[in-house]
Design a protein around this motif. Structure first.
Motif, PDB file in Angstrom:
ATOM      1  N   ALA A  56       0.823  -1.206   0.000  1.00  0.00           N
ATOM      2  CA  ALA A  56       0.000   0.000   0.000  1.00  0.00           C
ATOM      3  C   ALA A  56       0.857   1.256   0.000  1.00  0.00           C
ATOM      4  CB  ALA A  56      -0.917  -0.001   1.217  1.00  0.00           C
ATOM      5  N   ARG A  57       2.107   1.126   0.403  1.00  0.00           N
ATOM      6  CA  ARG A  57       3.029   2.248   0.439  1.00  0.00           C
ATOM      7  C   ARG A  57       4.035   2.200  -0.710  1.00  0.00           C
ATOM      8  NH1 ARG A  57       0.499   1.220   4.538  1.00  0.00           N
ATOM      9  NH2 ARG A  57       0.094   2.631   6.237  1.00  0.00           N
ATOM     10  N   GLY A  58       3.713   1.414  -1.748  1.00  0.00           N
ATOM     11  CA  GLY A  58       4.543   1.400  -2.945  1.00  0.00           C
ATOM     12  C   GLY A  58       5.740   0.479  -2.875  1.00  0.00           C
ATOM     13  N   GLY A  59       5.579  -0.664  -2.237  1.00  0.00           N
ATOM     14  CA  GLY A  59       6.678  -1.614  -2.111  1.00  0.00           C
ATOM     15  C   GLY A  59       7.041  -2.252  -3.446  1.00  0.00           C
ATOM     16  N   PRO A  60       7.975  -3.181  -3.411  1.00  0.00           N
ATOM     17  CA  PRO A  60       8.402  -3.851  -4.647  1.00  0.00           C
ATOM     18  C   PRO A  60       7.293  -4.730  -5.243  1.00  0.00           C
ATOM     19  CG  PRO A  60       9.420  -4.874  -2.736  1.00  0.00           C
ATOM     20  CD  PRO A  60       8.693  -3.669  -2.241  1.00  0.00           C
ATOM     21  N   ARG A  61       7.523  -5.155  -6.458  1.00  0.00           N
ATOM     22  CA  ARG A  61       6.520  -5.918  -7.188  1.00  0.00           C
ATOM     23  C   ARG A  61       6.159  -7.217  -6.477  1.00  0.00           C
ATOM     24  NH1 ARG A  61       7.792  -7.007 -13.325  1.00  0.00           N
ATOM     25  NH2 ARG A  61       8.572  -4.930 -12.935  1.00  0.00           N
ATOM     26  N   TRP A  62       7.149  -7.901  -5.905  1.00  0.00           N
ATOM     27  CA  TRP A  62       6.859  -9.175  -5.234  1.00  0.00           C
ATOM     28  C   TRP A  62       5.987  -8.950  -3.996  1.00  0.00           C
ATOM     29  CZ3 TRP A  62       8.191  -9.847  -0.216  1.00  0.00           C
ATOM     30  CH2 TRP A  62       9.203  -9.047   0.307  1.00  0.00           C
ATOM     31  N   ALA A  63       6.163  -7.828  -3.318  1.00  0.00           N
ATOM     32  CA  ALA A  63       5.327  -7.545  -2.153  1.00  0.00           C
ATOM     33  C   ALA A  63       3.893  -7.279  -2.586  1.00  0.00           C
ATOM     34  CB  ALA A  63       5.883  -6.355  -1.371  1.00  0.00           C
ATOM     35  N   ARG A  64       3.728  -6.618  -3.728  1.00  0.00           N
ATOM     36  CA  ARG A  64       2.371  -6.383  -4.240  1.00  0.00           C
ATOM     37  C   ARG A  64       1.712  -7.689  -4.641  1.00  0.00           C
ATOM     38  NH1 ARG A  64       4.900  -1.493  -6.507  1.00  0.00           N
ATOM     39  NH2 ARG A  64       5.420  -2.696  -8.354  1.00  0.00           N
TER      40      ARG A  64
END
Length: 62
Positions: free
Chosen positions: A24-32
């Motif tokens: 939600a805070r713009g993390g890396p792609r794997w976190a999304r």
């Protein structure tokens, strides 16, 4: 035997929640990606919980 299984589930849940927060805070792609999977699993659990409460009935009692 049950304690390691429950500990593993707890670690997965906490990790999924952390990924949702991070994504939600713009993390890396794997976190999304992990966040999407976590939210989908939550919706499945919520849907199963709803159908259990209604007794599996569909439609109205009118």
């Amino acid at each position: 035997m049950i304690v390691p299984v429950l500990t593993g589930i707890l670690v997965l849940v906490l990790g999924g929640c952390a990924c949702v927060w991070w994504a939600a805070r713009g993390g890396p792609r794997w976190a999304r990606a992990v966040a999407v999977v976590t939210l989908a699993a939550g919706e499945l659990v919520r849907g199963a919980s709803r159908s259990d409460r209604t007794g599996g009935k569909s439609g109205s009692d009118d």
